[in-house]
Each structure stands twice: as structure tokens, then as C-alpha cells.
Enzyme design. Structure first.
Site, PDB file in Angstrom:
ATOM      1  N   LYS A   1       1.309   4.358  -3.030  1.00  0.00           N
ATOM      2  CA  LYS A   1       1.195   5.666  -2.849  1.00  0.00           C
ATOM      3  C   LYS A   1       2.349   6.652  -3.098  1.00  0.00           C
ATOM      4  CE  LYS A   1      -3.358   5.445  -1.749  1.00  0.00           C
ATOM      5  NZ  LYS A   1      -4.183   6.240  -2.372  1.00  0.00           N
TER       6      LYS A   1
ATOM      7  N   TYR B   1       0.831  -1.070  -0.038  1.00  0.00           N
ATOM      8  CA  TYR B   1       0.097  -0.114   0.138  1.00  0.00           C
ATOM      9  C   TYR B   1       1.030   1.386  -0.031  1.00  0.00           C
ATOM     10  CZ  TYR B   1      -3.440   3.426   1.384  1.00  0.00           C
ATOM     11  OH  TYR B   1      -4.228   4.756   1.560  1.00  0.00           O
TER      12      TYR B   1
ATOM     13  N   THR C   1     -13.486   5.415   6.989  1.00  0.00           N
ATOM     14  CA  THR C   1     -14.109   4.933   5.825  1.00  0.00           C
ATOM     15  C   THR C   1     -14.142   3.520   5.680  1.00  0.00           C
ATOM     16  OG1 THR C   1     -12.191   5.114   4.473  1.00  0.00           O
ATOM     17  CG2 THR C   1     -13.549   7.182   4.541  1.00  0.00           C
TER      18      THR C   1
HETATM   19  N1  LIG Z   1      -9.458   6.650   4.811  1.00  0.00           N
HETATM   20  C1  LIG Z   1      -8.274   6.936   5.085  1.00  0.00           C
HETATM   21  O1  LIG Z   1      -7.943   7.175   6.438  1.00  0.00           O
HETATM   22  C2  LIG Z   1      -7.271   7.449   4.007  1.00  0.00           C
HETATM   23  C3  LIG Z   1      -5.955   7.958   4.123  1.00  0.00           C
HETATM   24  C4  LIG Z   1      -5.215   8.342   3.420  1.00  0.00           C
HETATM   25  C5  LIG Z   1      -5.493   8.026   2.088  1.00  0.00           C
HETATM   26  N2  LIG Z   1      -6.679   7.793   1.628  1.00  0.00           N
HETATM   27  C6  LIG Z   1      -7.060   7.455   0.252  1.00  0.00           C
HETATM   28  O2  LIG Z   1      -8.225   8.123   0.002  1.00  0.00           O
HETATM   29  C7  LIG Z   1      -8.795   7.363  -1.211  1.00  0.00           C
HETATM   30  C8  LIG Z   1     -10.218   7.246  -0.853  1.00  0.00           C
HETATM   31  O3  LIG Z   1     -10.362   5.983   0.116  1.00  0.00           O
HETATM   32  P1  LIG Z   1     -11.592   6.249   1.166  1.00  0.00           P
HETATM   33  O4  LIG Z   1     -11.037   6.107   2.471  1.00  0.00           O
HETATM   34  O5  LIG Z   1     -12.656   6.858   0.638  1.00  0.00           O
HETATM   35  O6  LIG Z   1     -11.935   4.404   1.000  1.00  0.00           O
HETATM   36  P2  LIG Z   1     -13.186   3.970   0.377  1.00  0.00           P
HETATM   37  O7  LIG Z   1     -12.891   2.281   0.446  1.00  0.00           O
HETATM   38  O8  LIG Z   1     -14.507   4.304   1.082  1.00  0.00           O
HETATM   39  O9  LIG Z   1     -13.260   4.230  -1.031  1.00  0.00           O
HETATM   40  C9  LIG Z   1     -12.357   3.654  -2.031  1.00  0.00           C
HETATM   41  C10 LIG Z   1     -13.094   3.723  -3.170  1.00  0.00           C
HETATM   42  O10 LIG Z   1     -12.558   3.072  -4.397  1.00  0.00           O
HETATM   43  C11 LIG Z   1     -12.887   2.135  -5.135  1.00  0.00           C
HETATM   44  N3  LIG Z   1     -12.566   1.219  -5.725  1.00  0.00           N
HETATM   45  C12 LIG Z   1     -11.851   0.153  -5.220  1.00  0.00           C
HETATM   46  N4  LIG Z   1     -11.589  -0.777  -6.079  1.00  0.00           N
HETATM   47  C13 LIG Z   1     -11.526  -0.246  -7.317  1.00  0.00           C
HETATM   48  C14 LIG Z   1     -11.618  -0.644  -8.644  1.00  0.00           C
HETATM   49  N5  LIG Z   1     -11.215  -1.946  -9.024  1.00  0.00           N
HETATM   50  N6  LIG Z   1     -11.859   0.183  -9.529  1.00  0.00           N
HETATM   51  C15 LIG Z   1     -12.295   1.206  -9.319  1.00  0.00           C
HETATM   52  N7  LIG Z   1     -12.810   1.798  -8.052  1.00  0.00           N
HETATM   53  C16 LIG Z   1     -12.464   0.729  -7.203  1.00  0.00           C
HETATM   54  C17 LIG Z   1     -14.214   1.651  -4.295  1.00  0.00           C
HETATM   55  O11 LIG Z   1     -15.520   1.428  -4.694  1.00  0.00           O
HETATM   56  C18 LIG Z   1     -14.564   3.303  -3.333  1.00  0.00           C
HETATM   57  O12 LIG Z   1     -15.534   3.991  -4.097  1.00  0.00           O
HETATM   58  C19 LIG Z   1      -7.802   6.045  -1.501  1.00  0.00           C
HETATM   59  O13 LIG Z   1      -7.225   6.520  -2.473  1.00  0.00           O
HETATM   60  C20 LIG Z   1      -7.152   6.046  -0.054  1.00  0.00           C
HETATM   61  O14 LIG Z   1      -5.955   5.494  -0.185  1.00  0.00           O
HETATM   62  C21 LIG Z   1      -7.556   7.436   2.457  1.00  0.00           C
END
Ligand SMILES: NC(=O)c1ccc[n+]([C@@H]2O[C@H](COP(=O)([O-])OP(=O)(O)OC[C@H]3O[C@@H](n4cnc5c(N)ncnc54)[C@H](O)[C@@H]3O)[C@@H](O)[C@H]2O)c1
Length: 326
Positions: A210, A206, A243
Site C-alpha cells: 500500500k 500488505y 468485506t
Molecule cells: N476493507 C477494508 O477495510 C479496506 C481498508 C483499506 C483498504 N482497502 C482496499 O480496498 C480495496 C478493495 O478491497 P475490499 O475491501 O473490497 O476487498 P474484497 O476482498 O471484497 O475485494 C477485493 C477485490 O480484488 C479482487 N482480486 C483479488 N485478487 C485478484 C487478482 N489476482 N486479479 C484481479 N482481481 C483480484 C477480488 O476478486 C475482489 O473483487 C483493496 O485494494 C483493499 O486493500 C480495504
């Protein structure tokens, strides 16, 4: 033996980065979005826009009168989200298009279908992602975090660049927003083992994905500047946000996370605020190459600024997705 050490180090680095973020969130309020200008006539694609942070980004951009295309791999959820946004905002231009970032064929088909619509593209938010998935491969045989979070978005962005360039103009640049994460600070990139075949760690994979996104983001911005193209690229770190991304934690880690999540994690709307700001703030017009956290420019890891590594990754990524280099 050394693979075990590698896995343990990846795990420790990811959790240490997490602790640092939580401490920051304990003592600092979440960034509050300023009033943003209406975006009539603009079109955005938000990958993974059907839930979590992506949903909040999509909803807010639609509320600014942008036409938003939610791109995701769950059609039912995507269509339900479109309906929800339209009901909440009393209409609004929002639609769903199928895109599976874990399939290069799906990425190519999505771009073809998007281009066939004849729409411009002013904002591309590369938001979708997965975290801590047990070892799995994409349709094309890439390690899942690398293939989906990074390579899928790499191909998507490169194939959409011509539309983004055409849609931008001086004073009104198109914008690419790339969702990174504090986990990139502990990320390592082994160019001869990007697929983690020698030793697999979900934490390391992961973090690597990133970091790769950041290297891509800076390299792409430099290329665009050199050519004078009216497109900016900024990376965004949303903080730790409650999330479904954490669904793959072990049961014990999930249990431990629960009280912290309530107290210290950001809500999805708070997590989305910096990405929304990057997409629509007038003060970011023409400004790119930034790493933004909590609404401010921040330094990313020293490794992410390594231009030799950026260009090696670019070449390697073009080769992996079968693109001619330009
Ligand atoms: N939640 C956190 O703490 C956090 C921290 C740092 C970065 N992020 C980043 O933020 C972004 C959004 O994450 P989130 O927290 O909303 O998580 P989430 O799991 O709620 O959302 C992830 C989204 O990615 C989509 N997805 C997954 N596999 C897919 C595929 N094969 N094709 C197309 N879409 C796909 C899912 O359907 C979902 O809509 C991600 O890139 C994550 O790495 C999140």
C-alpha cells in the site's frame, strides 16, 4: 532472531493503525456523497469490481451513465455482477473482462484486448487487492501482496497511460484512482528485499504494497504534470470496511473482529464513497496528487512523499516488469 522482531513490529504497526482508524470511525460519520454530475460518454475500468468496495464503485459509476468495465480474475462472479447491476439499474453499460493481477502476462493481455475494443478510457480505478495472505508467489515469482496489489496495477496503469492521455483534455482530465489504506502509515520499504525473501510478514507485506502504491501515485502525478498531460492521479483510503478482505485473518482475530465490524466498520457502500467522489466530482477536475480519506484531503506518511524513494521505486518497478523507462 531479527526477522522475528521485524514480523512482530509489522504486526503491531498494522493493528495500531487499525485501532486509530476504528477510533476515528467511532466519532466521525461516514462521508456522504454529494450529487454527482452524469458521466455520459465516459468509460471506466474498475479492477476487482465484482465484489466489496469495487462492486459499489462500479454500480455507482454505471448509475451515473458511465460505461464500466469490471476487471477481475473470477469470470463467473464478474458475469453475475454485471447481470446484477443491469437488473438493479434497469440496464446500464457494464461488462466484465478477465484480468489476473497476479500475472504480468494476464495484465498485458487485458490491455491488448481493451485497446482492441477501440474504447477511450476516462477513469481507471485500481481497487483490487488481497490482504494477509500466507506467503505465496505470483506467476512471475513476486511476493503476492507486492506482485498483485502493487506491481500488477503498476504495469496496468503504465500500459493504459496512452489511452488515458488521449481520452483526457484540458478541463476534462482523465482520472486514475489508486486504492491505498491506512496500513501504509506503518509500511516500510526495503528496496533490496521487496519480495520479503529475508523475512516474511504478511502484515508487513500488505503495508508495503500500500505504501508502494502511494509512492507510485505521487511520482506518476509529477511526471504527468511535468509533461502537461491531461490525467490526474489521486489515492484513496476507504477506511475500515466490512468485506471479504478480512477472510485471511486467523480464526481468533476473526472472532474478535465480529463485534467491532458490526459496530465500527464502514459498509462497502460507505467505503466506496471517497473513490466514487474522486472519480466523478466536478470540484476535483484537474486536481491530483492527493491522499483522500473520508471525502477530504489528508496527509499520508512522510515516507510516501520522499521523492528520491519514489523515483527509485519507479526505476525498480520498470525493471521488475520489463518496461523501458521513459
Ligand atoms: N476493507 C477494508 O477495510 C479496506 C481498508 C483499506 C483498504 N482497502 C482496499 O480496498 C480495496 C478493495 O478491497 P475490499 O475491501 O473490497 O476487498 P474484497 O476482498 O471484497 O475485494 C477485493 C477485490 O480484488 C479482487 N482480486 C483479488 N485478487 C485478484 C487478482 N489476482 N486479479 C484481479 N482481481 C483480484 C477480488 O476478486 C475482489 O473483487 C483493496 O485494494 C483493499 O486493500 C480495504
Amino acid at each position: 532472531m531479527w526477522w522475528l522482531l521485524h514480523c512482530i513490529l509489522g504486526f503491531i504497526r498494522l493493528y495500531l493503525d487499525g485501532v486509530k482508524v476504528l477510533l476515528y470511525q467511532l466519532f466521525n460519520r461516514s462521508f456522504t456523497l454529494p450529487d454527482l454530475p452524469k458521466q455520459n460518454g465516459k468509460v471506466a475500468i474498475v479492477t476487482g469490481g465484482a465484489r466489496g468496495i469495487g462492486y459499489e464503485i462500479s454500480r455507482h459509476l454505471v448509475s451515473l451513465d458511465m460505461h464500466v468495465v469490471i476487471a477481475g480474475n473470477d469470470e463467473q462472479k464478474g458475469l453475475a455482477t454485471v447481470k446484477k447491476i443491469q437488473e438493479e439499474l434497469n440496464q446500464g453499460k457494464v461488462e466484465f473482462m478477465y484480468l489476473d493481477l497476479a500475472s504480468l502476462t494476464s495484465v498485458r493481455q487485458f490491455v491488448q484486448r481493451y485497446k482492441a475494443k477501440g474504447l477511450p478510457l476516462h477513469i481507471l480505478v485500481n481497487n483490487a487487492g488481497v490482504m494477509l495472505v500466507p506467503e505465496r508467489r505470483t506467476e512471475d515469482g513476486f511476493e503476492l501482496h507486492f506482485g498483485l496489489n502493487y506491481l500488477g496495477h503498476f504495469l496496468l496503469t503504465v500500459l493504459l497511460l496512452d489511452v488515458l492521455k488521449k481520452s483526457g483534455k484540458p478541463g476534462k482530465f482523465s482520472r486514475i484512482i489508486i486504492m491505498s489504506s491506512a496500513s501504509h502509515y506503518g509500511g516500510r520499504l526495503t528496496l533490496d528485499d521487496l519480495q520479503g525473501r529475508m523475512c516474511y510478514s504478511a502484515h508487513g507485506a500488505y503495508a508495503q504494497s500500500k505504501l508502494a502504491l502511494l509512492l507510485f501515485s505521487y511520482h506518476l502525478q509529477n511526471q504527468l504534470w511535468v509533461r502537461g498531460d491531461p490525467v490526474t492521479v489521486n489515492a484513496v483510503d476507504p477506511g475500515m470496511v466490512d468485506t471479504a478482505l478480512y477472510d485471511n485473518l486467523s480464526s481468533l482475530a476473526k472472532l474478535a473482529k465480529k463485534p467491532f465490524a458490526k459496530l465500527l466498520f464502514r459498509t462497502p457502500a460507505e467505503g466506496a464513497s471517497t473513490a466514487i467522489y474522486s472519480a466523478a466530482a466536478s470540484e476535483l477536475e484537474g486536481i491530483g496528487g492527493l491522499y483522500l480519506y473520508n471525502g477530504r484531503k489528508t496527509e499520508s506518511s512522510a515516507l510516501s512523499y520522499d521523492e528520491r524513494l519514489q523515483s527509485k521505486m519507479w526505476k525498480e518497478s520498470c525493471a521488475l516488469v520489463g518496461l523501458q523507462q521513459n
